[in-house]
Write a protein that holds these residues in place. Structure first.
Motif, PDB file in Angstrom:
ATOM      1  N   HIS A 245       0.839  -1.211   0.000  1.00 63.48           N
ATOM      2  CA  HIS A 245       0.000   0.000   0.000  1.00 63.48           C
ATOM      3  C   HIS A 245       0.871   1.256   0.000  1.00 63.48           C
ATOM      4  O   HIS A 245       1.600   1.499   0.944  1.00 63.48           O
TER       5      HIS A 245
ATOM      6  N   HIS B  22       1.331   5.514  -1.983  1.00 64.76           N
ATOM      7  CA  HIS B  22       0.871   6.569  -2.893  1.00 64.76           C
ATOM      8  C   HIS B  22       2.077   7.135  -3.623  1.00 64.76           C
ATOM      9  O   HIS B  22       2.363   8.325  -3.566  1.00 64.76           O
TER      10      HIS B  22
ATOM     11  N   HIS C  34      -5.642   6.683  -4.448  1.00 63.61           N
ATOM     12  CA  HIS C  34      -7.034   6.806  -4.005  1.00 63.61           C
ATOM     13  C   HIS C  34      -7.983   6.759  -5.198  1.00 63.61           C
ATOM     14  O   HIS C  34      -7.668   7.241  -6.279  1.00 63.61           O
TER      15      HIS C  34
ATOM     16  N   GLU D 122      -6.774   2.085  -4.222  1.00 59.57           N
ATOM     17  CA  GLU D 122      -7.411   2.171  -2.907  1.00 59.57           C
ATOM     18  C   GLU D 122      -8.775   2.806  -3.093  1.00 59.57           C
ATOM     19  O   GLU D 122      -8.876   4.030  -3.218  1.00 59.57           O
TER      20      GLU D 122
ATOM     21  N   HIS E 226      -6.316  -0.095   6.695  1.00 60.25           N
ATOM     22  CA  HIS E 226      -6.185   0.516   8.025  1.00 60.25           C
ATOM     23  C   HIS E 226      -7.472   0.617   8.850  1.00 60.25           C
ATOM     24  O   HIS E 226      -7.888   1.722   9.226  1.00 60.25           O
TER      25      HIS E 226
ATOM     26  N   HIS F  94       2.847   8.278   1.869  1.00 63.83           N
ATOM     27  CA  HIS F  94       2.441   9.368   0.980  1.00 63.83           C
ATOM     28  C   HIS F  94       3.625  10.264   0.624  1.00 63.83           C
ATOM     29  O   HIS F  94       3.656  10.891  -0.428  1.00 63.83           O
TER      30      HIS F  94
HETATM   31 FE    FE Z   1      -3.747   4.917   1.318  1.00 61.38          FE
END
Ligand code: FE
Length: 255
Positions: free
Chosen positions: A5, A7, A42, A80, A137, A197
């Motif tokens: 996971h 970004h 996202h 996601e 999460h 991120h």
């Molecule tokens: Fe995320």
């Protein structure tokens, strides 16, 4: 290590904003022992829309850049998706992307403070479609923290979960850290990932989290999470233990 996971794709959500950002993230990942990373931008979260075809193309571009820069990090596609009612229909239309394109695993994000009433039914429908939802999460969701039986029920009925490394290391506070540990102890956690991120305030923490897990629970628990990430990208069944209910906090003086 595989990080499922992140970004890391530039300029399409609140993660990396430029190729330079992506490269900085990649170098940090490699320094923590990560050799493969899933790019999971996202989708449908009220701010960002990133459909399958776009993600696939951008992952290809980023891999090319990493190769040119001799960065030893392989990027795999993912997404996601914030939970919404028409996920099955849109999956059939080809808008939703399973992890590593073609596995049965699909990321599902809940809003941060609630669980929609239709979630259980939707999870059932997704599984009927051959998909395995991975709740991202859940330890950061305040309704699940209040009512952990909801999480237990979803897992008992086939959902899996991904804990964020920084939750375990305490970045999101003591309550979230405690809830993460309770999830692990109740066999309600199946994956650990960074959800990185940037390298400032939302970084990897994978090495630190794994070290903490080893100290607290032993190397077998580290292996369990490491192997589950490997099984996931191969589209195989992951390891699971029988889930248990998280016992409600007992207050001193009452018992
Ligand atoms: Fe995320």
């Amino acid at each position: 290590m595989i990080d499922i996971h992140s970004h890391i794709l530039p300029g399409i959500d609140d993660g990396a904003q430029s190729y330079t950002d992506s490269i900085v993230l990649a170098e940090k990942a490699v320094s923590e022992g990560i050799h493969t990373i899933l790019a999971t931008p996202h989708h449908r979260n009220g701010k960002y829309e990133n459909v399958k075809e776009d993600i696939l193309q951008r992952v290809e571009e980023l891999n090319k850049i990493f190769q040119e820069q001799s960065i030893a990090l392989k990027v795999l596609p993912g997404q996601e998706t914030r939970i919404y009612g028409e996920m099955v229909e849109d999956y059939r239309k080809g808008e939703l992307l399973t992890l590593n394109q073609g596995s049965q695993y699909l990321f599902v994000e809940f809003p941060s403070s609630s669980i929609p009433g239709y979630a259980e039914r939707l999870f059932y429908d997704l599984q009927n479609e051959g998909l395995i939802p991975i709740i991202v999460h859940p330890e950061r969701n305040s309704e699940l923290m209040e009512r952990p039986d909801k999480l237990y029920n979803l897992v008992k009925n086939g959902a899996t979960t991904q804990l964020t490394a920084a939750s375990l290391t305490g970045y999101f506070g003591k309550n979230i850290q405690k809830f993460s540990q309770q999830m692990m102890e109740a066999n309600l956690a199946h994956f650990i990932a960074s959800d990185a991120h940037n390298i400032k305030n939302r970084t990897f923490k994978m090495a630190e989290a794994m070290e903490m897990i080893e100290k607290q629970y032993g190397i077998d628990m580290v292996d369990y999470f490491t192997e589950n990430a490997e099984l996931l990208i191969k589209g195989k069944n992951i390891y699971k233990e029988v889930p248990e209910r998280i016992k409600k906090k007992k207050f001193l003086g009452i018992f």
